[in-house]
Design a protein around this motif. Structure first.
Motif, short mmCIF file in Angstrom:
data_model
loop_
_atom_site.label_atom_id
_atom_site.label_comp_id
_atom_site.label_asym_id
_atom_site.label_seq_id
_atom_site.Cartn_x
_atom_site.Cartn_y
_atom_site.Cartn_z
N ALA A 188 38.91 39.64 56.95
CA ALA A 188 39.86 38.62 57.02
C ALA A 188 39.17 36.53 56.45
O ALA A 188 40.30 36.37 56.00
N ARG A 189 38.19 36.78 56.64
CA ARG A 189 37.36 35.39 56.47
C ARG A 189 38.02 35.20 54.72
O ARG A 189 38.27 33.83 54.44
N GLU A 190 37.47 36.13 54.62
CA GLU A 190 37.34 36.67 52.67
C GLU A 190 39.42 36.14 52.48
O GLU A 190 39.02 35.40 51.37
N VAL A 191 40.14 36.70 53.52
CA VAL A 191 41.34 36.36 52.94
C VAL A 191 41.69 35.01 52.62
O VAL A 191 42.72 33.98 52.50
N ALA A 192 41.59 34.41 54.19
CA ALA A 192 41.29 32.95 54.66
C ALA A 192 41.29 32.00 53.73
O ALA A 192 41.91 31.08 53.13
N LYS A 193 39.95 32.50 53.23
CA LYS A 193 39.76 31.23 51.93
C LYS A 193 40.80 31.93 50.80
O LYS A 193 40.55 30.24 50.07
N VAL A 194 41.35 33.21 50.68
CA VAL A 194 41.83 32.87 49.16
C VAL A 194 42.94 31.56 49.16
O VAL A 194 43.71 31.32 48.80
N LEU A 195 43.63 32.79 50.61
CA LEU A 195 45.15 31.41 51.02
C LEU A 195 44.88 30.07 51.75
O LEU A 195 45.30 29.37 50.79
N ALA A 196 43.89 29.17 51.97
CA ALA A 196 43.52 28.04 52.13
C ALA A 196 43.15 27.56 50.75
O ALA A 196 43.96 26.51 50.38
N PHE A 197 42.81 27.83 49.44
CA PHE A 197 42.46 27.94 48.28
C PHE A 197 43.80 27.42 48.20
O PHE A 197 44.18 26.55 47.18
N ALA A 198 44.58 28.81 48.31
CA ALA A 198 46.39 28.15 47.35
C ALA A 198 46.45 28.15 48.00
O ALA A 198 47.65 26.87 46.64
N SER A 199 47.01 27.63 49.03
CA SER A 199 47.51 26.63 49.49
C SER A 199 47.69 25.80 48.96
O SER A 199 48.54 24.20 48.65
N GLU A 200 45.86 24.83 48.89
CA GLU A 200 45.79 23.07 48.47
C GLU A 200 46.82 23.56 46.55
O GLU A 200 46.88 22.29 46.52
N ARG A 201 45.96 24.31 46.34
CA ARG A 201 46.05 24.25 44.55
C ARG A 201 47.83 24.44 44.45
O ARG A 201 48.57 24.72 43.52
N GLY A 202 48.38 25.49 46.02
CA GLY A 202 50.03 25.37 45.19
C GLY A 202 50.43 26.84 44.27
O GLY A 202 51.37 27.09 43.54
N ILE A 203 48.92 27.94 44.58
CA ILE A 203 49.50 28.33 43.73
C ILE A 203 49.60 30.18 44.53
O ILE A 203 49.35 30.12 45.77
N PRO A 204 51.27 30.59 44.31
CA PRO A 204 51.22 31.93 45.09
C PRO A 204 50.84 33.05 45.18
O PRO A 204 49.77 32.99 44.38
N VAL A 205 50.92 33.38 46.54
CA VAL A 205 50.19 34.71 46.61
C VAL A 205 51.01 35.96 47.24
O VAL A 205 51.87 35.80 48.38
N VAL A 206 50.64 36.84 46.84
CA VAL A 206 51.36 37.75 47.18
C VAL A 206 50.62 39.00 47.94
O VAL A 206 50.36 39.54 46.74
N PRO A 207 50.82 39.50 49.19
CA PRO A 207 49.72 40.46 49.91
C PRO A 207 50.31 42.05 49.06
O PRO A 207 51.72 42.04 48.97
N PHE A 208 49.08 42.64 48.90
CA PHE A 208 49.46 44.41 47.99
C PHE A 208 49.15 44.95 48.99
O PHE A 208 47.89 45.17 49.46
N GLY A 209 50.13 46.68 49.39
CA GLY A 209 48.91 47.31 50.47
C GLY A 209 48.90 48.53 49.48
O GLY A 209 47.71 48.76 48.23
N GLY A 210 49.84 49.40 49.77
CA GLY A 210 49.93 50.08 48.40
C GLY A 210 50.48 50.56 47.25
O GLY A 210 50.47 50.74 46.63
N GLY A 211 51.40 49.05 47.23
CA GLY A 211 52.35 50.12 46.34
C GLY A 211 53.53 50.58 46.42
O GLY A 211 54.18 50.74 45.47
N SER A 212 53.31 51.09 47.74
CA SER A 212 54.80 52.26 48.38
C SER A 212 55.78 51.06 48.61
O SER A 212 57.66 52.15 48.38
N GLY A 213 55.99 50.26 48.47
CA GLY A 213 57.54 49.34 48.87
C GLY A 213 58.46 49.85 47.56
O GLY A 213 58.17 49.88 46.10
N VAL A 214 59.66 50.00 47.89
CA VAL A 214 60.80 50.41 46.36
C VAL A 214 61.62 49.58 46.87
O VAL A 214 63.06 49.37 45.97
N CYS A 215 61.18 48.07 46.87
CA CYS A 215 62.33 46.87 47.23
C CYS A 215 62.23 45.21 46.26
O CYS A 215 62.52 44.67 46.06
#
Ligand SMILES: Cc1cc2nc3c(=O)[nH]c(=O)nc-3n(C[C@H](O)[C@H](O)[C@H](O)COP(=O)(O)OP(=O)(O)OC[C@H]3O[C@@H](n4cnc5c(N)ncnc54)[C@H](O)[C@@H]3O)c2cc1C
Length: 514
Positions: A63-90
């Protein structure tokens, strides 16, 4: 296929935040993560296109590494798309604006199984089937068996409010969850506690359940578990009319019975299901139906189904010739005595509605083959057709209306069948499967879009909800405001508050993006 160039600084910075082997911008990775299991994406891939690849993929391990990526992306305005198994159909994992695809699959540990409290705490990237196997080793079950269980992750379940095949007994995923750990866009890690621990509090988990990665990233969850069932019994019935089958389910649920499995197939779906040989089922009923089906199945292999799909009006006429029988499967699980009593009462209620008893055969057959059709659509696409599914829901007093209107909308363009599952005392969901002729290139995508737009419009007009468990993603985003009205405004305000830089999965759920 040409991919846009990635800024080297992005890779350099991400490789400093994490280890270099946790970051990739290789074309195969970017192409793989630019899609999910949405049929529209499959149509694109068949035309050699992945429309929305991310610029980079990262694999955090905590979770700490997820937090690092999100804080970095928020600061730079970079989109982040969470990805699980990719079985979503929408299209929920499409990187509509590029940015970072955040794969959660390395957060895959079971943190704790609490046998006294009957809960499991697990990380969000754990695969559904592996979680269930671990619980089974301890004689426990989560009771969550979506058809995508071999691919989907716990985080994906929670992000989409998933429903398993045994949901009428165990509930949907949101009914199972007691606590959640979520990482917010600015990198804060928050624990959303079990309301039972702090009675009287507002249950904030509700906000993140079904938010499809637009408000936060789920990293852990605590879920209720159950003992492995002591007994399991299936019932099968044939009804002369769909309405009788619906009435039977309503009465069963409102009588307080708790079947784990409820599946009522409409006429065409009954014909398709019945084309298989079920042990212990009266041959006369099913063989008769199978004779009607076989030509249909053979159609898929030759040109005649294509021809038929090009003439939906003729197809609609042909559907009038169906025998009008609808099959209901009920499955009961739990303590043997309780199961026996419920089975007896359910049988009585069905027989009162003039159902023909088909015995356990159809249910046992379904159980054995329940994952067989998943991920087997390729031959249809190869044959120049497309197929997709749409799950909607409403209350009992409106169910038939919703079914008729959505079915009419789809059947103007293709072949449609449905089954009713995930039943509640208040209402039920309808799972439509449809087939169209895809033709070549743009024409197929236009037809696909038209079917979805008209079906969703019909759903909203009929007072149904546009999603029961697949979520909204991109596919249904345009219809959120029609269903939610004024409440969309509140959702947008919440989004701005929780994610002021707008980095979390932009363009999904119909949320506004500046
Ligand atoms: C053959 C097939 C059968 C299916 N059957 C069922 C079924 O029976 N029941 C059912 O409910 N669904 C079913 N689905 C749909 C799909 O499996 C579910 O929506 C599932 O919950 C998605 O999980 P995932 O891990 O694959 O998520 P993904 O596809 O990776 O992501 C789905 C969405 O959730 C977000 N997300 C993923 N992980 C997180 C996280 N940790 N935090 C925040 N957001 C996150 C993503 O950004 C995306 O918006 C089926 C799909 C297929 C292809």
């Amino acid at each position: 296929m040409e991919l846009a160039t990635v800024k080297p600084e992005l890779l350099r910075d991400l490789s400093r935040l994490l280890r270099p082997d946790q970051v990739s911008a290789s074309p195969p990775d970017r192409l793989s993560y630019g899609r999910d299991s949405c049929s529209k994406g499959i149509l694109w891939v068949r035309d050699n296109q992945v429309k929305f690849p991310p610029e980079a993929v990262v694999w955090p391990e905590s979770a700490r590494e997820v937090a690092k990526v999100l804080a970095f992306a928020s600061e730079r305005g970079i989109p982040v798309v969470p990805f699980g198994g990719g079985s979503g159909v929408c299209g929920g994992t499409w990187a509509l604006r590029g940015g970072i695809s955040l794969d959660l699959k390395r957060l895959n540990r079971i943190v704790k199984v609490d046998g006294a409290r009957m809960t499991v705490r697990a990380q969000a990237g754990i695969n559904g089937e592996l979680l269930e196997r671990e619980l089974k080793r301890r004689n426990l079950t989560l009771g969550h068996f979506p058809s995508s269980i071999y691919v989907a992750t716990l985080g994906g379940y929670l992000a989409c409010r998933s429903a398993g095949q045994f949901s009428s007994l165990y509930g949907k995923i949101e009914d199972m969850v007691e606590g959640m750990q979520v990482v917010l866009a600015d990198g804060r890690i928050v624990e959303l506690a079990d309301v039972a621990d702090c009675p009287g509090e507002l249950d904030l988990k509700e906000l993140f359940l079904g938010s499809e990665g637009t408000l936060g990233v789920v990293t852990e969850a605590t879920l209720r578990v159950h003992p492995q069932p002591e007994s399991e019994t299936f019932l099968g019935f044939s009804f002369a009319r769909l309405d009788q089958g619906l009435e039977a389910i309503r009465k069963i649920l409102q009588a307080g019975l708790k079947p784990a499995v409820v599946r009522l197939y409409d006429e065409l779906d009954t014909v398709l299901f019945s084309s298989y040989k079920h042990e212990g089922v009266e041959p006369s009923v099913l063989d008769g139906l199978a004779q009607i089906l076989n030509p249909l199945l053979h159609w898929a292999k030759d040109a005649s189904l294509k021809l038929a799909l090009k003439r939906p009006a003729l197809l609609r006429q042909a559907m009038r010739l169906l025998p009008g029988q609808c099959m209901l499967i009920l499955g009961f699980q739990g303590a043997a005595e309780l199961t026996r009593a419920q089975v007896a009462r359910a049988r009585e209620l069905c027989v009162e509605l003039k159902a023909k008893d088909l015995g356990e055969g159809p249910g046992r057959y379904w159980l054995k083959h329940r994952y067989s059709v998943s991920y087997k659509l390729s031959p249809l696409f190869d044959a120049g057709l497309f197929a997709d599914t749409m799950e909607v829901a409403t209350t009992w007093n409106n169910l038939r209306n919703l079914y008729d209107r959505v079915r009419a909308a789809i059947s103007r363009h293709g072949l449609v069948m449905a089954h009713f599952s995930h039943a509640y005392p208040e209402g039920c969901s309808i799972y439509f499967t449809f087939l169209g002729y895809r033709g070549e290139g743009e024409a197929s995508r236009e037809l696909y879009d038209r079917i979805w737009a008209e079906a969703l419009k019909a759903c909203v007009a009929a007072g149904g909800t546009i999603t029961h468990h697949h979520g909204v993603g991109v596919l249904k985003a345009a219809f959120m405001k029609d269903e939610w009205g004024q409440a969309m405004d509140w959702l947008n305000r919440m989004k701005r508050k929780l994610d002021p830089a707008g980095i979390l999965n932009p363009g999904k759920l119909g949320l506004a993006h500046d």
